[in-house]
Write an enzyme that holds these catalytic residues in place. Structure first.
Site, PDB file in Angstrom:
ATOM      1  N   ASP A 188       0.824  -1.207   0.000  1.00 19.47           N
ATOM      2  CA  ASP A 188       0.000   0.000   0.000  1.00 19.47           C
ATOM      3  C   ASP A 188       0.855   1.253   0.000  1.00 19.47           C
ATOM      4  O   ASP A 188       2.072   1.191   0.210  1.00 19.47           O
ATOM      5  CB  ASP A 188      -0.963  -0.006   1.201  1.00 19.47           C
ATOM      6  CG  ASP A 188      -0.290  -0.396   2.508  1.00 19.47           C
ATOM      7  OD1 ASP A 188       0.945  -0.328   2.585  1.00 19.47           O
ATOM      8  OD2 ASP A 188      -0.998  -0.766   3.446  1.00 19.47           O
TER       9      ASP A 188
ATOM     10  N   HIS B 245      -7.554  -4.477   9.956  1.00 19.53           N
ATOM     11  CA  HIS B 245      -7.165  -4.199   8.565  1.00 19.53           C
ATOM     12  C   HIS B 245      -5.890  -4.947   8.201  1.00 19.53           C
ATOM     13  O   HIS B 245      -5.025  -5.185   9.040  1.00 19.53           O
ATOM     14  CB  HIS B 245      -7.084  -2.692   8.264  1.00 19.53           C
ATOM     15  CG  HIS B 245      -5.915  -1.965   8.833  1.00 19.53           C
ATOM     16  ND1 HIS B 245      -5.914  -0.602   9.035  1.00 19.53           N
ATOM     17  CD2 HIS B 245      -4.690  -2.389   9.246  1.00 19.53           C
ATOM     18  CE1 HIS B 245      -4.755  -0.228   9.529  1.00 19.53           C
ATOM     19  NE2 HIS B 245      -3.992  -1.289   9.671  1.00 19.53           N
TER      20      HIS B 245
ATOM     21  N   GLU C 101      -9.762  -1.644   5.170  1.00 23.22           N
ATOM     22  CA  GLU C 101     -10.432  -1.332   6.428  1.00 23.22           C
ATOM     23  C   GLU C 101     -11.735  -2.141   6.536  1.00 23.22           C
ATOM     24  O   GLU C 101     -12.231  -2.658   5.530  1.00 23.22           O
ATOM     25  CB  GLU C 101     -10.760   0.170   6.462  1.00 23.22           C
ATOM     26  CG  GLU C 101      -9.566   1.095   6.257  1.00 23.22           C
ATOM     27  CD  GLU C 101      -8.642   1.201   7.492  1.00 23.22           C
ATOM     28  OE1 GLU C 101      -8.668   0.308   8.353  1.00 23.22           O
ATOM     29  OE2 GLU C 101      -7.905   2.194   7.560  1.00 23.22           O
TER      30      GLU C 101
ATOM     31  N   ASN D 272      -8.161  -2.778  14.153  1.00 22.19           N
ATOM     32  CA  ASN D 272      -9.509  -2.980  13.597  1.00 22.19           C
ATOM     33  C   ASN D 272      -9.552  -4.129  12.591  1.00 22.19           C
ATOM     34  O   ASN D 272     -10.552  -4.319  11.908  1.00 22.19           O
ATOM     35  CB  ASN D 272     -10.021  -1.689  12.946  1.00 22.19           C
ATOM     36  CG  ASN D 272      -9.177  -1.280  11.730  1.00 22.19           C
ATOM     37  OD1 ASN D 272      -8.215  -1.953  11.381  1.00 22.19           O
ATOM     38  ND2 ASN D 272      -9.557  -0.183  11.090  1.00 22.19           N
TER      39      ASN D 272
HETATM   40  P1  PGA Z   1       2.135  -1.535  12.905  1.00 27.06           P
HETATM   41  O1  PGA Z   1       0.719  -1.766  12.238  1.00 27.06           O
HETATM   42  O2  PGA Z   1       2.591  -0.154  12.503  1.00 27.06           O
HETATM   43  O3  PGA Z   1       1.841  -1.634  14.372  1.00 27.06           O
HETATM   44  O4  PGA Z   1       3.072  -2.581  12.412  1.00 27.06           O
HETATM   45  C1  PGA Z   1       0.555  -2.396  11.030  1.00 27.06           C
HETATM   46  C2  PGA Z   1      -0.838  -2.153  10.507  1.00 27.06           C
HETATM   47  O5  PGA Z   1      -1.636  -1.416  11.135  1.00 27.06           O
HETATM   48  O6  PGA Z   1      -1.141  -2.705   9.440  1.00 27.06           O
END
Ligand code: PGA
Length: 234
Positions: free
Chosen positions: A67, A138, A143, A136
């Site tokens: 992403d 994701h 999301e 959440n």
């Molecule tokens: P992080 O989260 O920054 O704690 O590794 C990864 C994510 O939210 O996909």
């Protein structure tokens, strides 16, 4: 799913790096799907060590990142492109032309997303996809939603994601509200998946592993993938 409980972050990072190294040893021309975020920083540090001591090489690797923020140029210091340059690409022998990234500045987003999917297909598909997980549920920037997304697309970020990632920007107002992400379908087409999560994500990991499969908690779909390893601690 294969679940590995690590005693701490350092051990998680080392174990994840060994899994990636074994993939590259078995198939030096692997196609890797790469993730950003706080959790993989230790993993990339360990991979760089393995590349520096000659255990692995990225000379034949192709990479596709999960992403990127919409509206940020690759050169922006908070872009995921900059993150990857800093933590991995500038430190290993990957060829620049083999690095593929969602373009946060694409003028025709639909055309770009189609081309990104096509490029993954042309490369033979993702051999090993690295993932983190959001509180959440994701994965990438998929999301919680009413349905699972098929392929790479533009998304609006959840308020909780904006709150969590704002820490990397000067102010919350500077944090992009949209991103391009591989879709759930894209992720599910990867031949093999490695998801890593640090202690604060324990509840999310357990819901992913044992909760109902639902687009309201996107990571739960991984219960239907046949080759997933999860490493977490806490
Ligand atoms: P992080 O989260 O920054 O704690 O590794 C990864 C994510 O939210 O996909």
């Amino acid at each position: 799913m294969e679940i590995i409980r690590a005693p701490n972050y350092e051990d998680l990072s080392k174990k994840a790096a060994i899994i990636i190294a074994s993939q590259l040893i078995q198939k030096p021309q692997s196609v890797l799907g790469l993730a950003t975020g706080g959790t993989p920083e230790g993993l990339y540090m360990e991979i760089v060590k393995l590349a520096e001591n000659g255990t692995i090489s990225f000379a034949q690797v192709q990479s596709f990142n999960l992403d990127e923020y919409y509206g940020l140029a690759a050169s922006h210091p908070q872009s995921y492109h900059s993150y990857m340059q800093k933590h991995l690409f500038s430190k290993v022998d990957i060829k620049q032309e083999n690095i593929h990234f969602p373009d946060g500045m694409a003028s025709d987003m639909q055309m770009f997303c189609n081309c990104y999917e096509q490029a993954m297909g042309n490369a033979g598909g993702i051999d090993l996809q690295i993932l983190g997980i959001g509180h959440n549920g994701h994965i990438g920037f998929n999301e919680p939603a009413n349905c699972f997304s098929a392929s790479t697309h533009l998304v609006s970020l959840a308020e909780s994601t904006i709150a969590a990632n704002s820490r990397y920007f000067d102010s919350s107002a500077d944090m992009p509200r949209k991103a391009i992400t591989m879709g759930i379908g894209t992720i599910m087409r990867a031949k093999r998946i490695l998801l890593i999560a640090s202690a604060s994500k324990r509840a999310a990991v357990e819901r992913m592993l044992y909760g109902p499969v639902t687009p309201k908690f996107p990571a739960s779909i991984l219960q239907y993938h046949t080759n997933v390893q999860v490493i977490y601690y806490g």
